[in-house]
Write a protein that holds these residues in place. Structure first.
Motif, PDB file in Angstrom:
ATOM      1  N   THR A  51       8.784   5.899  -2.079  1.00 26.81           N
ATOM      2  CA  THR A  51       8.028   5.209  -1.036  1.00 26.81           C
ATOM      3  C   THR A  51       7.780   3.772  -1.483  1.00 26.81           C
ATOM      4  N   TRP A  52       8.335   2.840  -0.715  1.00 27.28           N
ATOM      5  CA  TRP A  52       8.259   1.428  -1.069  1.00 27.28           C
ATOM      6  C   TRP A  52       7.480   0.639  -0.026  1.00 27.28           C
ATOM      7  N   GLY A  53       6.953  -0.484  -0.455  1.00 25.98           N
ATOM      8  CA  GLY A  53       6.330  -1.432   0.461  1.00 25.98           C
ATOM      9  C   GLY A  53       7.059  -2.761   0.389  1.00 25.98           C
ATOM     10  N   PHE A  54       6.865  -3.590   1.390  1.00 29.14           N
ATOM     11  CA  PHE A  54       7.464  -4.934   1.359  1.00 29.14           C
ATOM     12  C   PHE A  54       6.570  -5.885   2.156  1.00 29.14           C
ATOM     13  N   GLY A  55       6.638  -7.172   1.778  1.00 30.57           N
ATOM     14  CA  GLY A  55       5.930  -8.213   2.518  1.00 30.57           C
ATOM     15  C   GLY A  55       4.530  -8.512   2.051  1.00 30.57           C
ATOM     16  N   ALA A  56       4.119  -7.986   0.885  1.00 32.41           N
ATOM     17  CA  ALA A  56       2.777  -8.261   0.369  1.00 32.41           C
ATOM     18  C   ALA A  56       2.871  -9.212  -0.821  1.00 32.41           C
ATOM     19  N   LYS A  57       1.835 -10.004  -0.974  1.00 33.94           N
ATOM     20  CA  LYS A  57       1.788 -10.958  -2.086  1.00 33.94           C
ATOM     21  C   LYS A  57       0.854 -10.400  -3.162  1.00 33.94           C
ATOM     22  N   TYR A  58       1.385 -10.305  -4.364  1.00 29.92           N
ATOM     23  CA  TYR A  58       0.591  -9.956  -5.535  1.00 29.92           C
ATOM     24  C   TYR A  58       0.600 -11.173  -6.445  1.00 29.92           C
ATOM     25  N   GLY A  59      -0.556 -11.825  -6.581  1.00 27.50           N
ATOM     26  CA  GLY A  59      -0.564 -13.093  -7.301  1.00 27.50           C
ATOM     27  C   GLY A  59       0.147 -14.146  -6.461  1.00 27.50           C
ATOM     28  N   PRO A  60       0.922 -15.021  -7.101  1.00 28.52           N
ATOM     29  CA  PRO A  60       1.565 -16.105  -6.339  1.00 28.52           C
ATOM     30  C   PRO A  60       2.873 -15.692  -5.664  1.00 28.52           C
ATOM     31  N   LYS A  61       3.373 -14.462  -5.921  1.00 27.15           N
ATOM     32  CA  LYS A  61       4.708 -14.088  -5.469  1.00 27.15           C
ATOM     33  C   LYS A  61       4.665 -13.035  -4.365  1.00 27.15           C
ATOM     34  N   VAL A  62       5.499 -13.277  -3.313  1.00 32.00           N
ATOM     35  CA  VAL A  62       5.662 -12.283  -2.257  1.00 32.00           C
ATOM     36  C   VAL A  62       6.643 -11.222  -2.742  1.00 32.00           C
ATOM     37  N   ARG A  63       6.247  -9.964  -2.663  1.00 33.91           N
ATOM     38  CA  ARG A  63       7.087  -8.852  -3.118  1.00 33.91           C
ATOM     39  C   ARG A  63       7.782  -8.227  -1.909  1.00 33.91           C
ATOM     40  N   HIS A  64       9.115  -8.243  -1.933  1.00 32.75           N
ATOM     41  CA  HIS A  64       9.882  -7.684  -0.822  1.00 32.75           C
ATOM     42  C   HIS A  64      10.322  -6.247  -1.073  1.00 32.75           C
ATOM     43  N   CYS A  65       9.932  -5.684  -2.214  1.00 31.14           N
ATOM     44  CA  CYS A  65      10.116  -4.258  -2.475  1.00 31.14           C
ATOM     45  C   CYS A  65       9.252  -3.881  -3.670  1.00 31.14           C
ATOM     46  N   PHE A  66       8.266  -3.038  -3.424  1.00 33.01           N
ATOM     47  CA  PHE A  66       7.411  -2.601  -4.519  1.00 33.01           C
ATOM     48  C   PHE A  66       7.048  -1.131  -4.315  1.00 33.01           C
ATOM     49  N   GLN A  67       6.708  -0.469  -5.396  1.00 33.79           N
ATOM     50  CA  GLN A  67       6.390   0.958  -5.362  1.00 33.79           C
ATOM     51  C   GLN A  67       5.021   1.181  -4.746  1.00 33.79           C
ATOM     52  N   CYS A  68       4.942   2.150  -3.834  1.00 39.32           N
ATOM     53  CA  CYS A  68       3.652   2.562  -3.291  1.00 39.32           C
ATOM     54  C   CYS A  68       3.181   3.800  -4.052  1.00 39.32           C
ATOM     55  N   GLY A  69       1.945   3.784  -4.473  1.00 35.62           N
ATOM     56  CA  GLY A  69       1.396   4.938  -5.174  1.00 35.62           C
ATOM     57  C   GLY A  69       1.662   4.883  -6.667  1.00 35.62           C
ATOM     58  N   ASP A  70       1.096   5.867  -7.374  1.00 36.99           N
ATOM     59  CA  ASP A  70       1.199   5.908  -8.829  1.00 36.99           C
ATOM     60  C   ASP A  70       2.517   6.488  -9.314  1.00 36.99           C
TER      61      ASP A  70
END
Length: 599
Positions: A399-418
């Motif tokens: 399960t991935w997310g996209f379009g959120a900014k963590y710090g100064p960088k926009v993440r276009h694919c990141f892991q959702c959940g632990d």
């Protein structure tokens, strides 16, 4: 092209509770109903099995045909098991038990019995009911699912696809035994009958499934059994060269029949070996063996196939067109029954196009638990995930997310959940909700390319692992988005590259956006642009129910899957067999379902 399939349902049971008292044993038979796309729809009776007398572990010979299965649409089947009460229908059990399985089925499926069933006045004792969704069976190992019955015991349900390219029609055959070994003493003779089985091949070996039982001939070592007329589709699924087996037994009233001997054959060999005169000619028949010793001969005195017909769920025989008999490429259902695992991956849009998730009415707004409401992301995850998780043996979903900014960088694919992979629909829901507990800032733009690239790499690895086990794997990437993409050409190129992997992509538009820039997704021309068509876009708001949504979302998947494997000369695997003792047994349904079984 229709994506519906015709299936064959075979049933058996074990460890049933004896309802016949201390001195007798129950005589179970099954009634099969379909409830369509909801378990609460009115039941429609599609068939009954024969009665298996004096048995708490019946393997019914009757094959039930189920028409209209479509991937992505729930298809509920409910089975009721009953203890046949011969006296209640004015019959003598001792005589009925010696009839063939076809005659036995007529006892439970005649018009008088059907009227009683429809009126809810079936005069037989209820042993239990079991509700199955066909996806549960098709997604199970070996296409074999099991469920406990309310009064005790376990019901097994197995499905396979009915071949449209095989031989169809009604086969009439008659067997005669010659010098069958006597299993009795003190001047008594055996009461022989035979059971016809069809072979179910698998990588782990073969099993035999009963498709017919003959009548019993009393005290006769040269029995001439009654002629049988059986649907070829039910006997051998239209394959005249499918391995079959005949087992001759000595009938015992308590159900503990003694094996006399057996031989393997095919329905084509029945036709080739027929000896219409009935004269003793061992070269024209088959030799019975038991423990490597000859125990008699069996002659085929009649064998022939009537014109091609197909039996519908309501028993009507319909002629087949020539096109229906022409051999075609494998169907989607062939890959499912051949062990192909259908997996799910999910990607969720966390861009600012979703609005403020704290405001009610925005796509990511979470309603209070006591409101029993979901947002549209949750509804889409549940609708599609609850269908697909039945086809995936491990139930693990990246399960991935996209379009959120963590710090100064926009993440276009990141892991959702632990966890790298969520467990089932509930795990996806938890992973999705958990993202809002992190330090994300919803941002721009809407960009799928990294998610598609990550998914393609994931599914390629998954298929390589499956190949090591001689299996197949295919993945559906569900992208949920409230935004319009801007990088159309880059996205299109990434889709073309991903089309070389066992992957389909379904994009669901969430919210009130017009999604104008998504139109190119349904306009891909493989013959011009290369690759294959792996993408479909649907608007969530266009569908008023979960079933309509999942049907639209998954409509193109069967053709895409078949195209991927068949164009690479990868054929469906052999239908996998599995030991019934290793099958996970689902808990029994509520007692209330035995009351509402017939509506």
């Amino acid at each position: 092209m229709s994506n519906t399939s015709r299936l064959q349902l075979s049933l058996s049971a074990k460890s049933l509770t004896n309802l016949a008292g201390i001195l007798n044993t129950s005589d179970p038979f099954a009634v099969i109903t379909v409830r369509g796309d909801s378990q609460d729809n009115p039941p429609v009776i599609v068939g009954q099995t024969e009665v298996v007398y004096n048995s708490l572990k019946p393997q019914w010979s009757t094959v039930i045909f189920l028409d209209g299965y479509k991937f992505g649409v729930p298809h509920y089947v409910e089975v009721g098991v009953f203890d046949f009460q011969a006296k209640q229908v004015g019959e003598n059990e001792k005589n009925l038990a010696k009839q063939s399985s076809e005659q036995g089925r007529l006892i439970t499926s005649n018009e008088a019995t059907r009227d009683l069933i429809r009126a809810g006045k079936l005069p037989h004792k209820v042993m239990g009911t079991a509700l199955f969704e066909l996806g549960q069976i098709l997604g199970a190992k070996g296409n074999l699912a099991s469920k406990s019955l309310q009064t005790g015991g376990v019901l097994f349900a197995h499905v396979e696809r009915s071949r449209s390219d095989g031989s169809h029609g009604v086969m009439k055959f008659q067997l005669r035994g010659i010098d069958i070994t006597n299993t009795r003493s003190l001047g008594r003779k055996s009461n022989p009958f035979f059971t016809l089985y069809r072979k179910v091949d698998s990588p782990m070996g073969a099993t035999w499934s009963s498709v017919f039982r003959s009548n019993v001939i009393k005290s006769n070592l040269n029995p001439k059994w009654e002629a049988a007329k059986l649907n070829l589709e039910a006997i051998c699924n239209g394959d005249m060269n499918r391995a079959m087996k005949v087992v001759v037994r000595d009938y015992r009233r308590r159900g503990r029949h003694l094996d006399i001997g057996e031989f393997e054959t095919t329905m084509q060999r029945f036709v080739d070996a027929k000896n219409e005169g009935g004269d003793v000619d061992e070269d024209a028949g088959f030799t019975l063996h038991r423990n490597d010793k000859k125990t008699g001969n069996v002659l085929i005195i009649q064998a022939g196939v009537a014109p091609s017909v197909r039996e519908t769920s309501d028993g009507e025989h319909v002629p087949l067109s020539r096109q229906q008999r022409v051999k075609s490429r494998p169907e989607f259902i062939d890959y499912l029954t051949g062990g192909c695992q259908i997996s799910l991956a999910v990607a969720i849009d966390f861009t600012a196009s979703n609005g403020d998730p704290r405001e009610e009415g925005t796509p990511h707004y979470f309603y209070p638990p006591d409101s029993e409401q979901w947002n549209d992301y949750q509804k889409a995850i549940f609708a599609v995930g609850s269908i697909l998780e039945k086809y995936d043996s491990d139930g693990l979903v990246p399960t991935w997310g996209f379009g959120a900014k963590y710090g100064p960088k926009v993440r276009h694919c990141f892991q959702c959940g632990d966890e790298v992979e969520a467990k089932g629909v509930n795990g996806i829901m938890d992973a999705y909700r958990g993202v809002f507990s992190t330090q994300l800032i919803m941002s721009y733009p809407t960009d799928f390319t990294e998610v598609i690239r990550t998914a393609a790499s994931y599914v390629q690895h998954k298929q390589e692992v499956a190949e090591e086990e001689n299996d197949l794997s295919y993945t559906i990437l569900l992208i949920l988005t409230a935004g319009n993409i801007e990088n159309v050409q880059e996205t299109k190129q990434q889709l073309i590259e991903a089309s070389d992997t066992p992957l389909s992509i379904v994009i669901v538009g969430i919210g009130d956006n017009d999604f104008a820039s998504m139109e190119f997704l349904d306009e891909h021309q493989p013959e011009v642009e290369g690759g294959r068509d792996i993408t479909q876009f649907v608007r969530f708001n266009d569908y008023k129910s979960y079933n309509l949504l999942t049907e639209a979302v998954l409509d193109e998947i069967p053709n895409q899957l078949v195209e991927y494997f068949y164009d690479r000369d990868i054929l469906p695997g052999i239908a996998e067999d599995i030991d019934k003792e290793t099958v996970a047994v689902m808990p029994a349904d509520d007692d209330e379902r035995t009351v509402t079984f017939l509506g």
